[in-house]
Design a protein around this motif. Structure first.
Motif, PDB file in Angstrom:
ATOM      1  N   THR A  29      -1.235   4.819   6.913  1.00  0.00           N
ATOM      2  CA  THR A  29      -1.453   3.639   6.080  1.00  0.00           C
ATOM      3  C   THR A  29      -2.700   3.819   5.224  1.00  0.00           C
ATOM      4  O   THR A  29      -3.738   4.260   5.732  1.00  0.00           O
ATOM      5  CB  THR A  29      -1.591   2.387   6.973  1.00  0.00           C
ATOM      6  N   VAL A  30      -2.561   3.496   3.944  1.00  0.00           N
ATOM      7  CA  VAL A  30      -3.655   3.634   2.979  1.00  0.00           C
ATOM      8  C   VAL A  30      -3.676   2.394   2.081  1.00  0.00           C
ATOM      9  O   VAL A  30      -2.680   1.681   1.978  1.00  0.00           O
ATOM     10  CB  VAL A  30      -3.505   4.906   2.115  1.00  0.00           C
ATOM     11  N   PRO A  31      -4.809   2.164   1.409  1.00  0.00           N
ATOM     12  CA  PRO A  31      -4.845   1.068   0.435  1.00  0.00           C
ATOM     13  C   PRO A  31      -3.764   1.259  -0.631  1.00  0.00           C
ATOM     14  O   PRO A  31      -3.425   2.386  -1.004  1.00  0.00           O
ATOM     15  CB  PRO A  31      -6.251   1.170  -0.169  1.00  0.00           C
ATOM     16  N   GLU A  32      -3.265   0.152  -1.121  1.00  0.00           N
ATOM     17  CA  GLU A  32      -2.132   0.168  -2.049  1.00  0.00           C
ATOM     18  C   GLU A  32      -2.372   1.040  -3.285  1.00  0.00           C
ATOM     19  O   GLU A  32      -1.503   1.824  -3.665  1.00  0.00           O
ATOM     20  CB  GLU A  32      -1.832  -1.271  -2.476  1.00  0.00           C
ATOM     21  N   ARG A  33      -3.516   0.941  -3.909  1.00  0.00           N
ATOM     22  CA  ARG A  33      -3.786   1.702  -5.137  1.00  0.00           C
ATOM     23  C   ARG A  33      -3.723   3.209  -4.875  1.00  0.00           C
ATOM     24  O   ARG A  33      -3.092   3.951  -5.626  1.00  0.00           O
ATOM     25  CB  ARG A  33      -5.152   1.300  -5.694  1.00  0.00           C
ATOM     26  N   GLN A  34      -4.379   3.663  -3.825  1.00  0.00           N
ATOM     27  CA  GLN A  34      -4.340   5.090  -3.483  1.00  0.00           C
ATOM     28  C   GLN A  34      -2.921   5.492  -3.081  1.00  0.00           C
ATOM     29  O   GLN A  34      -2.455   6.581  -3.404  1.00  0.00           O
ATOM     30  CB  GLN A  34      -5.319   5.407  -2.361  1.00  0.00           C
ATOM     31  N   GLY A  35      -2.235   4.611  -2.376  1.00  0.00           N
ATOM     32  CA  GLY A  35      -0.866   4.899  -1.955  1.00  0.00           C
ATOM     33  C   GLY A  35       0.085   5.071  -3.121  1.00  0.00           C
ATOM     34  O   GLY A  35       0.928   5.973  -3.122  1.00  0.00           O
ATOM     35  N   LEU A  36      -0.041   4.216  -4.137  1.00  0.00           N
ATOM     36  CA  LEU A  36       0.839   4.336  -5.307  1.00  0.00           C
ATOM     37  C   LEU A  36       0.599   5.645  -6.053  1.00  0.00           C
ATOM     38  O   LEU A  36       1.544   6.305  -6.493  1.00  0.00           O
ATOM     39  CB  LEU A  36       0.638   3.134  -6.241  1.00  0.00           C
ATOM     40  N   GLU A  37      -0.663   6.027  -6.177  1.00  0.00           N
ATOM     41  CA  GLU A  37      -0.985   7.311  -6.818  1.00  0.00           C
ATOM     42  C   GLU A  37      -0.417   8.469  -5.985  1.00  0.00           C
ATOM     43  O   GLU A  37       0.126   9.439  -6.522  1.00  0.00           O
ATOM     44  CB  GLU A  37      -2.497   7.446  -6.973  1.00  0.00           C
ATOM     45  N   THR A  38      -0.515   8.354  -4.676  1.00  0.00           N
ATOM     46  CA  THR A  38      -0.004   9.391  -3.764  1.00  0.00           C
ATOM     47  C   THR A  38       1.511   9.505  -3.871  1.00  0.00           C
ATOM     48  O   THR A  38       2.061  10.619  -3.894  1.00  0.00           O
ATOM     49  CB  THR A  38      -0.442   9.091  -2.316  1.00  0.00           C
ATOM     50  N   ALA A 102      13.733  10.885   6.000  1.00  0.00           N
ATOM     51  CA  ALA A 102      12.824  10.019   5.254  1.00  0.00           C
ATOM     52  C   ALA A 102      11.362  10.281   5.580  1.00  0.00           C
ATOM     53  O   ALA A 102      10.501   9.569   5.114  1.00  0.00           O
ATOM     54  CB  ALA A 102      13.161   8.566   5.561  1.00  0.00           C
ATOM     55  N   LEU A 103      11.073  11.294   6.374  1.00  0.00           N
ATOM     56  CA  LEU A 103       9.701  11.555   6.767  1.00  0.00           C
ATOM     57  C   LEU A 103       8.987  12.414   5.728  1.00  0.00           C
ATOM     58  O   LEU A 103       9.577  13.307   5.133  1.00  0.00           O
ATOM     59  CB  LEU A 103       9.665  12.263   8.127  1.00  0.00           C
ATOM     60  N   THR A 104       7.706  12.119   5.540  1.00  0.00           N
ATOM     61  CA  THR A 104       6.868  12.917   4.651  1.00  0.00           C
ATOM     62  C   THR A 104       6.134  13.952   5.487  1.00  0.00           C
ATOM     63  O   THR A 104       5.642  13.648   6.571  1.00  0.00           O
ATOM     64  CB  THR A 104       5.856  12.014   3.916  1.00  0.00           C
ATOM     65  N   ASP A 105       6.058  15.175   4.997  1.00  0.00           N
ATOM     66  CA  ASP A 105       5.336  16.234   5.689  1.00  0.00           C
ATOM     67  C   ASP A 105       3.854  15.867   5.722  1.00  0.00           C
ATOM     68  O   ASP A 105       3.261  15.593   4.670  1.00  0.00           O
ATOM     69  CB  ASP A 105       5.547  17.554   4.953  1.00  0.00           C
ATOM     70  N   PRO A 106       3.225  15.851   6.905  1.00  0.00           N
ATOM     71  CA  PRO A 106       1.823  15.440   7.010  1.00  0.00           C
ATOM     72  C   PRO A 106       0.854  16.300   6.194  1.00  0.00           C
ATOM     73  O   PRO A 106      -0.102  15.775   5.615  1.00  0.00           O
ATOM     74  CB  PRO A 106       1.511  15.563   8.505  1.00  0.00           C
ATOM     75  N   ALA A 107       1.086  17.594   6.120  1.00  0.00           N
ATOM     76  CA  ALA A 107       0.199  18.465   5.339  1.00  0.00           C
ATOM     77  C   ALA A 107       0.304  18.149   3.848  1.00  0.00           C
ATOM     78  O   ALA A 107      -0.710  18.090   3.143  1.00  0.00           O
ATOM     79  CB  ALA A 107       0.522  19.933   5.602  1.00  0.00           C
ATOM     80  N   GLN A 108       1.519  17.931   3.362  1.00  0.00           N
ATOM     81  CA  GLN A 108       1.702  17.568   1.957  1.00  0.00           C
ATOM     82  C   GLN A 108       1.089  16.197   1.678  1.00  0.00           C
ATOM     83  O   GLN A 108       0.485  15.984   0.625  1.00  0.00           O
ATOM     84  CB  GLN A 108       3.182  17.556   1.593  1.00  0.00           C
ATOM     85  N   LEU A 109       1.238  15.278   2.627  1.00  0.00           N
ATOM     86  CA  LEU A 109       0.669  13.947   2.457  1.00  0.00           C
ATOM     87  C   LEU A 109      -0.851  14.011   2.410  1.00  0.00           C
ATOM     88  O   LEU A 109      -1.473  13.395   1.543  1.00  0.00           O
ATOM     89  CB  LEU A 109       1.130  13.023   3.590  1.00  0.00           C
ATOM     90  N   ARG A 110      -1.440  14.784   3.306  1.00  0.00           N
ATOM     91  CA  ARG A 110      -2.904  14.921   3.332  1.00  0.00           C
ATOM     92  C   ARG A 110      -3.420  15.465   1.990  1.00  0.00           C
ATOM     93  O   ARG A 110      -4.377  14.947   1.419  1.00  0.00           O
ATOM     94  CB  ARG A 110      -3.323  15.841   4.468  1.00  0.00           C
ATOM     95  N   ALA A 111      -2.757  16.485   1.459  1.00  0.00           N
ATOM     96  CA  ALA A 111      -3.167  17.069   0.178  1.00  0.00           C
ATOM     97  C   ALA A 111      -3.002  16.058  -0.958  1.00  0.00           C
ATOM     98  O   ALA A 111      -3.881  15.928  -1.821  1.00  0.00           O
ATOM     99  CB  ALA A 111      -2.353  18.332  -0.111  1.00  0.00           C
ATOM    100  N   ALA A 112      -1.892  15.337  -0.970  1.00  0.00           N
ATOM    101  CA  ALA A 112      -1.644  14.352  -2.025  1.00  0.00           C
ATOM    102  C   ALA A 112      -2.624  13.180  -1.937  1.00  0.00           C
ATOM    103  O   ALA A 112      -3.069  12.665  -2.971  1.00  0.00           O
ATOM    104  CB  ALA A 112      -0.205  13.855  -1.951  1.00  0.00           C
ATOM    105  N   LEU A 113      -2.973  12.758  -0.723  1.00  0.00           N
ATOM    106  CA  LEU A 113      -3.956  11.685  -0.568  1.00  0.00           C
ATOM    107  C   LEU A 113      -5.316  12.110  -1.116  1.00  0.00           C
ATOM    108  O   LEU A 113      -6.004  11.321  -1.780  1.00  0.00           O
ATOM    109  CB  LEU A 113      -4.083  11.275   0.907  1.00  0.00           C
ATOM    110  N   GLY A 114      -5.702  13.350  -0.865  1.00  0.00           N
ATOM    111  CA  GLY A 114      -6.959  13.868  -1.397  1.00  0.00           C
ATOM    112  C   GLY A 114      -6.944  13.922  -2.912  1.00  0.00           C
ATOM    113  O   GLY A 114      -7.911  13.527  -3.574  1.00  0.00           O
TER     114      GLY A 114
END
Length: 126
Positions: A29-38, A102-114
């Motif tokens: 879970t992340v703030p909405e603005r960062q999540g939309l960019e991700t 429907a799962l997102t790969d955690p490594a890809q998610l971590r990179a995209a969040l950064g």
């Protein structure tokens, strides 16, 4: 199925939810603005799974494989075990089929969040 010495070998079952029975998954879970960019970043790369929108909390939650929460440490986000969300939830991107797809790969998610955090910081002039 493989055959071993005249017997059928059992294939391991995938962790798919069954009707009437919910399994667990994890959500980041992340703030909405960062999540939309991700979401934009992941979709451009073809790696975005299902995403929940929590309007009351202004957050987005990415479905990730069960067990991700055990080692997740990324400032500005949280990760926890949850029952597999049902169709009645507020989905930004609903699961297209079974939850496993429907799962997102955690490594890809971590990179995209950064990357999303850096993009937002640059656009805010920090």
């Amino acid at each position: 199925m493989q055959v071993e010495a005249g017997r059928q070998a059992r294939q391991p079952r995938q962790a798919e939810p069954r009707r009437g029975k919910r399994t667990q998954c994890d959500v980041v879970t992340v703030p909405e603005r960062q999540g939309l960019e991700t979401v934009d970043i992941l979709r451009l790369r073809g790696g975005c799974g299902a995403v929940l929108h929590e309007d009351s909390e202004s957050t987005l939650s990415f479905l990730v494989p069960f067990g991700t929460a055990d080692g997740w440490q990324l400032p500005g986000s949280s990760c926890r075990h949850v029952p597999v969300p049902g169709p009645e939830r507020d989905w930004l991107l609903p699961p297209p089929g079974g939850v496993r797809a429907a799962l997102t790969d955690p490594a890809q998610l971590r990179a995209a969040l950064g990357e999303a955090a850096r993009t937002l910081a640059a656009s805010d002039g920090f």
